[in-house]
Design an enzyme around this catalytic site. Structure first.
Site, PDB file in Angstrom:
ATOM      1  N   ASN A   1       0.874  -1.177   0.000  1.00 40.59           N
ATOM      2  CA  ASN A   1       0.000   0.000   0.000  1.00 40.59           C
ATOM      3  C   ASN A   1       0.912   1.227   0.000  1.00 40.59           C
ATOM      4  O   ASN A   1       1.502   1.554   1.028  1.00 40.59           O
ATOM      5  CB  ASN A   1      -0.896  -0.035   1.249  1.00 40.59           C
ATOM      6  CG  ASN A   1      -1.731   1.225   1.383  1.00 40.59           C
ATOM      7  OD1 ASN A   1      -1.776   2.061   0.476  1.00 40.59           O
ATOM      8  ND2 ASN A   1      -2.399   1.358   2.526  1.00 40.59           N
TER       9      ASN A   1
ATOM     10  N   LYS B   1       0.137   4.218  -0.204  1.00 40.69           N
ATOM     11  CA  LYS B   1      -0.497   5.414   0.406  1.00 40.69           C
ATOM     12  C   LYS B   1      -0.242   6.614  -0.489  1.00 40.69           C
ATOM     13  O   LYS B   1      -0.177   6.461  -1.715  1.00 40.69           O
ATOM     14  CB  LYS B   1       0.011   5.597   1.840  1.00 40.69           C
ATOM     15  CG  LYS B   1      -0.125   4.295   2.662  1.00 40.69           C
ATOM     16  CD  LYS B   1       0.030   4.463   4.130  1.00 40.69           C
ATOM     17  CE  LYS B   1      -0.149   3.118   4.819  1.00 40.69           C
ATOM     18  NZ  LYS B   1      -0.078   3.173   6.270  1.00 40.69           N
TER      19      LYS B   1
ATOM     20  N   HIS C   1      -9.337   1.127   4.846  1.00 42.56           N
ATOM     21  CA  HIS C   1      -8.074   1.319   5.556  1.00 42.56           C
ATOM     22  C   HIS C   1      -8.330   2.243   6.753  1.00 42.56           C
ATOM     23  O   HIS C   1      -9.133   3.162   6.668  1.00 42.56           O
ATOM     24  CB  HIS C   1      -7.016   1.919   4.625  1.00 42.56           C
ATOM     25  CG  HIS C   1      -5.654   1.871   5.235  1.00 42.56           C
ATOM     26  ND1 HIS C   1      -5.232   2.797   6.157  1.00 42.56           N
ATOM     27  CD2 HIS C   1      -4.639   0.978   5.097  1.00 42.56           C
ATOM     28  CE1 HIS C   1      -4.010   2.464   6.562  1.00 42.56           C
ATOM     29  NE2 HIS C   1      -3.630   1.373   5.932  1.00 42.56           N
TER      30      HIS C   1
ATOM     31  N   GLU D   1      -6.774   4.642   7.876  1.00 46.56           N
ATOM     32  CA  GLU D   1      -6.580   6.068   7.586  1.00 46.56           C
ATOM     33  C   GLU D   1      -7.817   6.647   6.910  1.00 46.56           C
ATOM     34  O   GLU D   1      -8.176   7.805   7.121  1.00 46.56           O
ATOM     35  CB  GLU D   1      -5.320   6.255   6.723  1.00 46.56           C
ATOM     36  CG  GLU D   1      -4.060   6.024   7.558  1.00 46.56           C
ATOM     37  CD  GLU D   1      -2.893   5.403   6.802  1.00 46.56           C
ATOM     38  OE1 GLU D   1      -2.866   5.463   5.555  1.00 46.56           O
ATOM     39  OE2 GLU D   1      -2.001   4.842   7.470  1.00 46.56           O
TER      40      GLU D   1
ATOM     41  N   GLU E   1      -5.249  -4.978  10.427  1.00 45.24           N
ATOM     42  CA  GLU E   1      -4.209  -3.978  10.671  1.00 45.24           C
ATOM     43  C   GLU E   1      -4.494  -3.248  11.983  1.00 45.24           C
ATOM     44  O   GLU E   1      -5.286  -2.303  12.012  1.00 45.24           O
ATOM     45  CB  GLU E   1      -4.204  -2.943   9.534  1.00 45.24           C
ATOM     46  CG  GLU E   1      -3.948  -3.525   8.169  1.00 45.24           C
ATOM     47  CD  GLU E   1      -3.351  -2.486   7.216  1.00 45.24           C
ATOM     48  OE1 GLU E   1      -2.270  -2.766   6.681  1.00 45.24           O
ATOM     49  OE2 GLU E   1      -3.940  -1.402   7.040  1.00 45.24           O
TER      50      GLU E   1
ATOM     51  N   GLY F   1       2.693   2.150  10.806  1.00 40.66           N
ATOM     52  CA  GLY F   1       3.652   3.243  10.660  1.00 40.66           C
ATOM     53  C   GLY F   1       4.356   3.613  11.960  1.00 40.66           C
ATOM     54  O   GLY F   1       5.025   4.632  12.043  1.00 40.66           O
TER      55      GLY F   1
ATOM     56  N   SER G   1       3.628  -2.313  10.211  1.00 39.68           N
ATOM     57  CA  SER G   1       5.075  -2.364  10.416  1.00 39.68           C
ATOM     58  C   SER G   1       5.693  -3.717  10.062  1.00 39.68           C
ATOM     59  O   SER G   1       6.612  -4.180  10.742  1.00 39.68           O
ATOM     60  CB  SER G   1       5.433  -1.958  11.848  1.00 39.68           C
ATOM     61  OG  SER G   1       5.028  -0.628  12.097  1.00 39.68           O
TER      62      SER G   1
HETATM   63  P1  13P Z   1       3.182   0.237   7.663  1.00 40.84           P
HETATM   64  O1  13P Z   1       3.683  -1.034   7.051  1.00 40.84           O
HETATM   65  O2  13P Z   1       3.923   1.456   7.179  1.00 40.84           O
HETATM   66  O3  13P Z   1       3.065   0.154   9.140  1.00 40.84           O
HETATM   67  O4  13P Z   1       1.672   0.439   7.108  1.00 40.84           O
HETATM   68  C1  13P Z   1       0.790  -0.605   7.204  1.00 40.84           C
HETATM   69  C2  13P Z   1      -0.407  -0.231   6.424  1.00 40.84           C
HETATM   70  O5  13P Z   1      -1.142   0.660   6.795  1.00 40.84           O
HETATM   71  C3  13P Z   1      -0.674  -0.958   5.169  1.00 40.84           C
HETATM   72  O6  13P Z   1      -1.947  -0.677   4.700  1.00 40.84           O
END
Ligand code: 13P
Length: 252
Positions: A9, A11, A97, A99, A169, A175, A215
């Site tokens: 992803n 982002k 997601h 976010e 997740e 992150g 992560s």
């Molecule tokens: P990270 O791997 O940067 O923690 O992000 C995970 C994520 O949100 C994948 O959709």
């Protein structure tokens, strides 16, 4: 056998030139180093999808979007429809997601509609669920995630739900550099699969790929993917580096 999946992803990262460079590196490394039993997917910004589809031609890497509209078409300024995604060769779409849930107020109810629109168009949804830290601290994560799944997925037929990929997740691991332990990941994946089994039966539940996200790095992927119910990963930060992304896919 469930599909093993490693999905990146991106982002809101990489301009077109950078995105092309990354996709091209991943494509070449995948050809040289991966055996083909792991489905790689890149979920990129909308604006890169058409170009990257051309670049990935002839490769087994899947292309995904990070969101789509619940509507099929019409006066929805700034939105992107599933038909538009299909027309440029997109196969997957991330839905829900954390976010998007947090910054764009996407509710379980809205996500149920997005799932319908996506499945109708025969795109494969990658449906995200996961609890915030305060819920984990109260040890209410199972109930929280089960509610997300029930409210967004349980109106689907068994046939429809078998086409969904689920990504667990935990928000506190996204992150942050803080991963769920392999035990915590496996435990939640088993809870989700049990819930699916209760509603749709064992055969359907056993056929659904459940990915872990939060992560995931080359250094911890092997341990996390070893979980019986962990069928791969949804990778944020580490998917922006070709070497890391491929090394994660090699961790199976
Ligand atoms: P990270 O791997 O940067 O923690 O992000 C995970 C994520 O949100 C994948 O959709």
């Amino acid at each position: 056998m469930r599909k093993k999946i490693v999905a990146g992803n991106w982002k809101m990262n990489k301009n077109l030139e950078e995105g092309q460079a990354l996709a091209s590196e991943v494509k070449h490394m995948a050809e040289d180093e991966l055996s083909g039993d792991v489905q790689l997917i890149m979920c990129t910004p909308f604006i890169h999808l058409s170009t990257l589809k051309g670049l990935l031609k002839g490769s087994a890497i899947g292309l995904g979007a990070q969101n789509c509209s619940e509507h099929e078409s019409g006066a929805y300024t700034g939105e992107t429809s599933v038909d538009m995604l299909k027309s440029v060769g997109v196969e997957y779409v991330i839905l829900g997601h954390s976010e998007r849930r947090e910054y764009f107020n996407e509710s379980n109810e809205l996500l149920a509609k997005k799932l319908d629109t996506t499945l109708k168009s025969q795109l494969t949804p990658i449906f995200c669920c996961g609890e915030p830290l305060e819920i984990r601290e109260k040890e209410e994560q199972n109930k929280y995630v089960q509610q997300q799944i029930e409210e967004s997925l349980f109106h689907l037929s068994a046939e429809e739900v078998s086409k969904v990929v689920i990504a667990y997740e935990p928000i506190w691991a996204i992150g942050t550099g803080k991963t769920a332990s392999a035990e915590q990941a496996q435990e939640m994946h088993a809870v989700i699969r049990k819930q699916l089994e209760g509603k749709y039966g064992k055969e359907v539940a056993d056929s659904i790929s459940i990915l872990y996200g939060g992560s995931v790095k080359p250094a911890n992927a092997k341990e996390i993917f070893a979980g019986e119910d962990v069928d791969g990963g949804l990778i944020g930060g580490a998917s922006l580096k070709s070497r890391d992304f491929i090394d994660i896919a090699k961790s199976f």
